[in-house]
Design a protein around this motif. Sequence first.
Motif, PDB file in Angstrom:
ATOM      1  N   GLN A  88      24.988 105.800  76.962  1.00  0.00           N
ATOM      2  CA  GLN A  88      24.647 104.589  77.709  1.00  0.00           C
ATOM      3  C   GLN A  88      23.170 104.495  78.074  1.00  0.00           C
ATOM      4  O   GLN A  88      22.631 103.407  78.237  1.00  0.00           O
ATOM      5  CB  GLN A  88      25.498 104.527  78.985  1.00  0.00           C
ATOM      6  CG  GLN A  88      26.982 104.384  78.686  1.00  0.00           C
ATOM      7  CD  GLN A  88      27.841 104.748  79.875  1.00  0.00           C
ATOM      8  OE1 GLN A  88      27.464 105.541  80.728  1.00  0.00           O
ATOM      9  NE2 GLN A  88      29.019 104.164  79.939  1.00  0.00           N
ATOM     10  N   PHE A  89      22.522 105.649  78.240  1.00  0.00           N
ATOM     11  CA  PHE A  89      21.135 105.643  78.705  1.00  0.00           C
ATOM     12  C   PHE A  89      20.209 106.317  77.693  1.00  0.00           C
ATOM     13  O   PHE A  89      20.575 107.308  77.070  1.00  0.00           O
ATOM     14  CB  PHE A  89      21.023 106.402  80.034  1.00  0.00           C
ATOM     15  CG  PHE A  89      21.764 105.769  81.173  1.00  0.00           C
ATOM     16  CD1 PHE A  89      21.164 104.783  81.951  1.00  0.00           C
ATOM     17  CD2 PHE A  89      23.064 106.160  81.470  1.00  0.00           C
ATOM     18  CE1 PHE A  89      21.852 104.202  83.005  1.00  0.00           C
ATOM     19  CE2 PHE A  89      23.751 105.576  82.530  1.00  0.00           C
ATOM     20  CZ  PHE A  89      23.147 104.593  83.299  1.00  0.00           C
ATOM     21  N   SER A  90      19.001 105.787  77.586  1.00  0.00           N
ATOM     22  CA  SER A  90      17.976 106.429  76.766  1.00  0.00           C
ATOM     23  C   SER A  90      17.517 107.693  77.496  1.00  0.00           C
ATOM     24  O   SER A  90      17.738 107.840  78.703  1.00  0.00           O
ATOM     25  CB  SER A  90      16.779 105.495  76.598  1.00  0.00           C
ATOM     26  OG  SER A  90      16.129 105.320  77.848  1.00  0.00           O
ATOM     27  N   GLN A  91      16.868 108.585  76.762  1.00  0.00           N
ATOM     28  CA  GLN A  91      16.378 109.805  77.414  1.00  0.00           C
ATOM     29  C   GLN A  91      15.384 109.457  78.520  1.00  0.00           C
ATOM     30  O   GLN A  91      15.349 110.088  79.569  1.00  0.00           O
ATOM     31  CB  GLN A  91      15.721 110.740  76.382  1.00  0.00           C
ATOM     32  CG  GLN A  91      15.204 112.007  77.061  1.00  0.00           C
ATOM     33  CD  GLN A  91      15.031 113.170  76.109  1.00  0.00           C
ATOM     34  OE1 GLN A  91      15.787 113.307  75.151  1.00  0.00           O
ATOM     35  NE2 GLN A  91      14.034 113.997  76.369  1.00  0.00           N
ATOM     36  N   LYS A  92      14.581 108.424  78.303  1.00  0.00           N
ATOM     37  CA  LYS A  92      13.608 107.966  79.310  1.00  0.00           C
ATOM     38  C   LYS A  92      14.330 107.554  80.599  1.00  0.00           C
ATOM     39  O   LYS A  92      13.898 107.888  81.704  1.00  0.00           O
ATOM     40  CB  LYS A  92      12.811 106.788  78.719  1.00  0.00           C
ATOM     41  CG  LYS A  92      11.674 106.313  79.564  1.00  0.00           C
ATOM     42  CD  LYS A  92      10.492 107.276  79.510  1.00  0.00           C
ATOM     43  CE  LYS A  92       9.722 107.201  80.828  1.00  0.00           C
ATOM     44  NZ  LYS A  92       8.936 108.395  81.112  1.00  0.00           N
ATOM     45  N   ASP A  93      15.430 106.803  80.450  1.00  0.00           N
ATOM     46  CA  ASP A  93      16.189 106.359  81.622  1.00  0.00           C
ATOM     47  C   ASP A  93      16.854 107.538  82.324  1.00  0.00           C
ATOM     48  O   ASP A  93      16.938 107.568  83.552  1.00  0.00           O
ATOM     49  CB  ASP A  93      17.245 105.317  81.222  1.00  0.00           C
ATOM     50  CG  ASP A  93      16.630 103.934  81.038  1.00  0.00           C
ATOM     51  OD1 ASP A  93      15.466 103.743  81.456  1.00  0.00           O
ATOM     52  OD2 ASP A  93      17.310 103.055  80.472  1.00  0.00           O
ATOM     53  N   VAL A  94      17.346 108.502  81.543  1.00  0.00           N
ATOM     54  CA  VAL A  94      17.950 109.690  82.144  1.00  0.00           C
ATOM     55  C   VAL A  94      16.887 110.436  82.958  1.00  0.00           C
ATOM     56  O   VAL A  94      17.144 110.897  84.068  1.00  0.00           O
ATOM     57  CB  VAL A  94      18.573 110.624  81.079  1.00  0.00           C
ATOM     58  CG1 VAL A  94      19.018 111.941  81.701  1.00  0.00           C
ATOM     59  CG2 VAL A  94      19.750 109.942  80.393  1.00  0.00           C
ATOM     60  N   GLU A  95      15.675 110.477  82.398  1.00  0.00           N
ATOM     61  CA  GLU A  95      14.587 111.158  83.104  1.00  0.00           C
ATOM     62  C   GLU A  95      14.277 110.449  84.425  1.00  0.00           C
ATOM     63  O   GLU A  95      14.133 111.094  85.477  1.00  0.00           O
ATOM     64  CB  GLU A  95      13.339 111.190  82.210  1.00  0.00           C
ATOM     65  CG  GLU A  95      12.215 112.008  82.810  1.00  0.00           C
ATOM     66  CD  GLU A  95      10.982 112.065  81.914  1.00  0.00           C
ATOM     67  OE1 GLU A  95      11.055 111.624  80.743  1.00  0.00           O
ATOM     68  OE2 GLU A  95       9.950 112.545  82.394  1.00  0.00           O
ATOM     69  N   SER A 132      25.826 103.960  86.439  1.00  0.00           N
ATOM     70  CA  SER A 132      25.056 104.774  87.396  1.00  0.00           C
ATOM     71  C   SER A 132      25.945 105.843  88.003  1.00  0.00           C
ATOM     72  O   SER A 132      25.544 107.003  88.164  1.00  0.00           O
ATOM     73  CB  SER A 132      24.501 103.905  88.528  1.00  0.00           C
ATOM     74  OG  SER A 132      23.603 102.963  88.023  1.00  0.00           O
ATOM     75  N   LYS A 133      27.165 105.431  88.323  1.00  0.00           N
ATOM     76  CA  LYS A 133      28.111 106.360  88.927  1.00  0.00           C
ATOM     77  C   LYS A 133      28.424 107.498  87.955  1.00  0.00           C
ATOM     78  O   LYS A 133      28.437 108.674  88.326  1.00  0.00           O
ATOM     79  CB  LYS A 133      29.390 105.603  89.291  1.00  0.00           C
ATOM     80  CG  LYS A 133      30.183 106.209  90.396  1.00  0.00           C
ATOM     81  CD  LYS A 133      31.149 105.197  91.007  1.00  0.00           C
ATOM     82  CE  LYS A 133      32.241 105.896  91.786  1.00  0.00           C
ATOM     83  NZ  LYS A 133      33.404 106.269  90.939  1.00  0.00           N
ATOM     84  N   GLU A 134      28.628 107.126  86.694  1.00  0.00           N
ATOM     85  CA  GLU A 134      28.933 108.143  85.677  1.00  0.00           C
ATOM     86  C   GLU A 134      27.759 109.101  85.462  1.00  0.00           C
ATOM     87  O   GLU A 134      27.940 110.299  85.257  1.00  0.00           O
ATOM     88  CB  GLU A 134      29.306 107.466  84.346  1.00  0.00           C
ATOM     89  CG  GLU A 134      30.680 106.812  84.398  1.00  0.00           C
ATOM     90  CD  GLU A 134      30.975 105.919  83.191  1.00  0.00           C
ATOM     91  OE1 GLU A 134      32.040 105.266  83.199  1.00  0.00           O
ATOM     92  OE2 GLU A 134      30.139 105.855  82.254  1.00  0.00           O
ATOM     93  N   LEU A 135      26.542 108.552  85.544  1.00  0.00           N
ATOM     94  CA  LEU A 135      25.357 109.393  85.338  1.00  0.00           C
ATOM     95  C   LEU A 135      25.205 110.410  86.473  1.00  0.00           C
ATOM     96  O   LEU A 135      24.866 111.578  86.235  1.00  0.00           O
ATOM     97  CB  LEU A 135      24.115 108.499  85.226  1.00  0.00           C
ATOM     98  CG  LEU A 135      22.821 109.150  84.769  1.00  0.00           C
ATOM     99  CD1 LEU A 135      22.987 109.882  83.445  1.00  0.00           C
ATOM    100  CD2 LEU A 135      21.706 108.103  84.631  1.00  0.00           C
ATOM    101  N   VAL A 136      25.470 109.958  87.696  1.00  0.00           N
ATOM    102  CA  VAL A 136      25.377 110.867  88.841  1.00  0.00           C
ATOM    103  C   VAL A 136      26.432 111.974  88.717  1.00  0.00           C
ATOM    104  O   VAL A 136      26.141 113.156  88.921  1.00  0.00           O
ATOM    105  CB  VAL A 136      25.534 110.101  90.175  1.00  0.00           C
ATOM    106  CG1 VAL A 136      25.583 111.060  91.358  1.00  0.00           C
ATOM    107  CG2 VAL A 136      24.401 109.112  90.351  1.00  0.00           C
ATOM    108  N   GLU A 137      27.645 111.573  88.328  1.00  0.00           N
ATOM    109  CA  GLU A 137      28.709 112.566  88.100  1.00  0.00           C
ATOM    110  C   GLU A 137      28.265 113.575  87.045  1.00  0.00           C
ATOM    111  O   GLU A 137      28.441 114.783  87.194  1.00  0.00           O
ATOM    112  CB  GLU A 137      29.985 111.888  87.559  1.00  0.00           C
ATOM    113  CG  GLU A 137      30.668 110.924  88.496  1.00  0.00           C
ATOM    114  CD  GLU A 137      31.597 111.616  89.475  1.00  0.00           C
ATOM    115  OE1 GLU A 137      31.860 112.815  89.286  1.00  0.00           O
ATOM    116  OE2 GLU A 137      32.029 110.965  90.443  1.00  0.00           O
TER     117      GLU A 137
END
Lengths: 101, 106
Positions: free
Chosen positions: A16-23, B31-36
């Motif tokens: 769902q997210f690019s590496q930049k967004d994860v960063e 966002s919730k999944e990323l935090v998890e």
Amino acid sequence: MTKSELIELIARKQTQFSQKDVELAVNQIVDSMIDTLSQGSRIEIRGFGSFSLHHRKARVGRNPKTGETVELTDKRVPHFKPGKALRERVNDSKDNTDILA
Amino acid sequence: MTVDAAEGYTLTKAHIAQQLSDTFGFNKRESKELVEQFYDEISDVLVSGEQIKLSGFGNFELRDKASRPGRNPRTGEDVPISARRVVTFKPGQKLRAQIDSFDGDN
């Protein structure tokens, strides 16, 4: 594992997210935790653990090199208490894995 | 979501997810999944025997403890404490400095 390696790992394992967004997100999460503790508040992450501040009373200390006494003021130090799930999983891993340096 | 009301405030995954969605415009569910995922990956890495260094925040380290004699504080009975592996947290320079700098204003 460092923060940048963790960012790469998270980025690789989702779509769902690019590496930049994860960063951006990981840095925001870390900053948010620092701000929360700095303001005297707690952090509670279910399954992972909680962070709080422990108070250390003012005391007279000693400079270990010179032997000189020094006045140490009150201070607050961050403390992490692992949650039940993390505590149990880490303990159960003891017999199958060595701790990497 | 602000953390202004220090008294009684506790930061949770839900708050952090809200901040991500407010700050970067990320979808709320994602966002919730990323935090998890953030906390799950850290947990998995620790379970694999590897330590984690989050620069600025601190290090999560692993320690193997030998078994030692213990005691049930209520009954006074001797109960051996088994060998175990534990996670310890070593706060980083930036975290300690920021907590210190807030001292006195609180």
